[in-house]
Every structure is written in structure tokens, then in C-alpha cells.
Design a protein around this motif. Structure first.
Motif, PDB file in Angstrom:
ATOM      1  N   ARG A   1       0.832  -1.200   0.000  1.00 28.84           N
ATOM      2  CA  ARG A   1       0.000   0.000   0.000  1.00 28.84           C
ATOM      3  C   ARG A   1       0.870   1.255   0.000  1.00 28.84           C
ATOM      4  O   ARG A   1       0.543   2.248  -0.655  1.00 28.84           O
ATOM      5  CB  ARG A   1      -0.929  -0.016   1.212  1.00 28.84           C
ATOM      6  N   LEU A   2       1.986   1.238   0.735  1.00 33.30           N
ATOM      7  CA  LEU A   2       2.882   2.391   0.776  1.00 33.30           C
ATOM      8  C   LEU A   2       3.653   2.575  -0.527  1.00 33.30           C
ATOM      9  O   LEU A   2       4.069   3.675  -0.857  1.00 33.30           O
ATOM     10  CB  LEU A   2       3.868   2.244   1.932  1.00 33.30           C
TER      11      LEU A   2
ATOM     12  N   GLN B   1      -2.111   4.746  -9.773  1.00 34.23           N
ATOM     13  CA  GLN B   1      -1.449   4.879 -11.071  1.00 34.23           C
ATOM     14  C   GLN B   1      -0.624   3.649 -11.440  1.00 34.23           C
ATOM     15  O   GLN B   1      -0.397   3.378 -12.612  1.00 34.23           O
ATOM     16  CB  GLN B   1      -0.529   6.115 -11.099  1.00 34.23           C
ATOM     17  N   GLN B   2      -0.159   2.907 -10.453  1.00 30.76           N
ATOM     18  CA  GLN B   2       0.680   1.745 -10.725  1.00 30.76           C
ATOM     19  C   GLN B   2      -0.127   0.465 -10.894  1.00 30.76           C
ATOM     20  O   GLN B   2       0.432  -0.609 -11.019  1.00 30.76           O
ATOM     21  CB  GLN B   2       1.694   1.546  -9.597  1.00 30.76           C
ATOM     22  N   GLY B   3      -1.432   0.552 -10.922  1.00 34.70           N
ATOM     23  CA  GLY B   3      -2.280  -0.634 -11.031  1.00 34.70           C
ATOM     24  C   GLY B   3      -2.057  -1.440 -12.294  1.00 34.70           C
ATOM     25  O   GLY B   3      -2.297  -2.640 -12.323  1.00 34.70           O
ATOM     26  N   GLN B   4      -1.572  -0.799 -13.342  1.00 35.47           N
ATOM     27  CA  GLN B   4      -1.386  -1.487 -14.614  1.00 35.47           C
ATOM     28  C   GLN B   4       0.032  -2.013 -14.815  1.00 35.47           C
ATOM     29  O   GLN B   4       0.352  -2.539 -15.873  1.00 35.47           O
ATOM     30  CB  GLN B   4      -1.740  -0.540 -15.778  1.00 35.47           C
TER      31      GLN B   4
ATOM     32  N   SER C   1       3.215  -4.473 -14.696  1.00 32.39           N
ATOM     33  CA  SER C   1       3.304  -5.931 -14.809  1.00 32.39           C
ATOM     34  C   SER C   1       3.605  -6.529 -13.436  1.00 32.39           C
ATOM     35  O   SER C   1       4.180  -5.874 -12.565  1.00 32.39           O
ATOM     36  CB  SER C   1       4.406  -6.330 -15.792  1.00 32.39           C
ATOM     37  N   ASN C   2       3.214  -7.763 -13.244  1.00 36.55           N
ATOM     38  CA  ASN C   2       3.464  -8.445 -11.981  1.00 36.55           C
ATOM     39  C   ASN C   2       4.947  -8.541 -11.683  1.00 36.55           C
ATOM     40  O   ASN C   2       5.374  -8.416 -10.536  1.00 36.55           O
ATOM     41  CB  ASN C   2       2.837  -9.838 -11.981  1.00 36.55           C
ATOM     42  N   GLU C   3       5.751  -8.771 -12.720  1.00 33.25           N
ATOM     43  CA  GLU C   3       7.193  -8.889 -12.524  1.00 33.25           C
ATOM     44  C   GLU C   3       7.775  -7.588 -11.979  1.00 33.25           C
ATOM     45  O   GLU C   3       8.616  -7.584 -11.092  1.00 33.25           O
ATOM     46  CB  GLU C   3       7.893  -9.278 -13.835  1.00 33.25           C
ATOM     47  N   LYS C   4       7.304  -6.469 -12.531  1.00 36.85           N
ATOM     48  CA  LYS C   4       7.801  -5.173 -12.078  1.00 36.85           C
ATOM     49  C   LYS C   4       7.336  -4.886 -10.647  1.00 36.85           C
ATOM     50  O   LYS C   4       8.076  -4.312  -9.848  1.00 36.85           O
ATOM     51  CB  LYS C   4       7.331  -4.070 -13.021  1.00 36.85           C
TER      52      LYS C   4
END
Length: 76
Positions: free
Chosen positions: A36-37, A42-45, A47-50
Motif C-alpha cells: 500500500r505504501l 497509477q501503478q495498477g497497470q 506488470s506483476n514482474e515489475k
């Protein structure tokens, strides 16, 4: 059944791993607090790897800060 499995696969995978491997919820609480922190809407999109890489980097930075405070307190 987790309702957000399809909409939040990253959360689902992390929660599943944490719940399987930990007898208490402390690790899960730490993970989601750090998540959460670290990430906002904005970062919802991302990639999982990132997201995973970012979480590891953030955690390592926090650990280094804790270690450096210990060294300063002990005069090393």
C-alpha cells in the motif's frame, strides 16, 4: 473463494503464498502494508514482474536502513 482473483491476480498469488507458508498473519500484514505504501492507483497497470521487483527493492532498502541505524547506535 477470493472474489478479486480475476481482477487482482498479483494480490491473489501473494496472499495465497503467504497464507500457505505462514502460521500467523504478521507476514501478510507487513506485505500488504508495504504494498500500500509503495503502489498507488497509477501503478495498477504495472506488470506483476515489475511489482515483485519493486517490492523486493523497497524491502531491501528498509532492511539496509535498519542495519545502518544499528551500526550507528553501536558505534561501528
Amino acid at each position: 473463494h477470493f472474489k478479486g482473483k480475476e481482477t487482482r491476480p498479483f494480490f491473489y498469488k501473494c496472499a495465497k503464498l503467504i497464507s500457505i507458508g505462514q502460521p500467523s498473519s504478521a507476514a501478510a500484514e507487513r506485505f500488504f502494508s508495504l504494498y500500500r505504501l509503495t503502489f498507488g492507483p497509477q501503478q495498477g497497470q504495472m506488470s506483476n514482474e515489475k511489482k515483485v521487483l519493486t517490492m523486493f527493492l523497497r524491502y531491501n532498502d528498509q532492511q539496509r536502513m535498519k542495519e545502518s541505524k544499528i551500526e550507528i547506535e553501536w558505534g561501528n
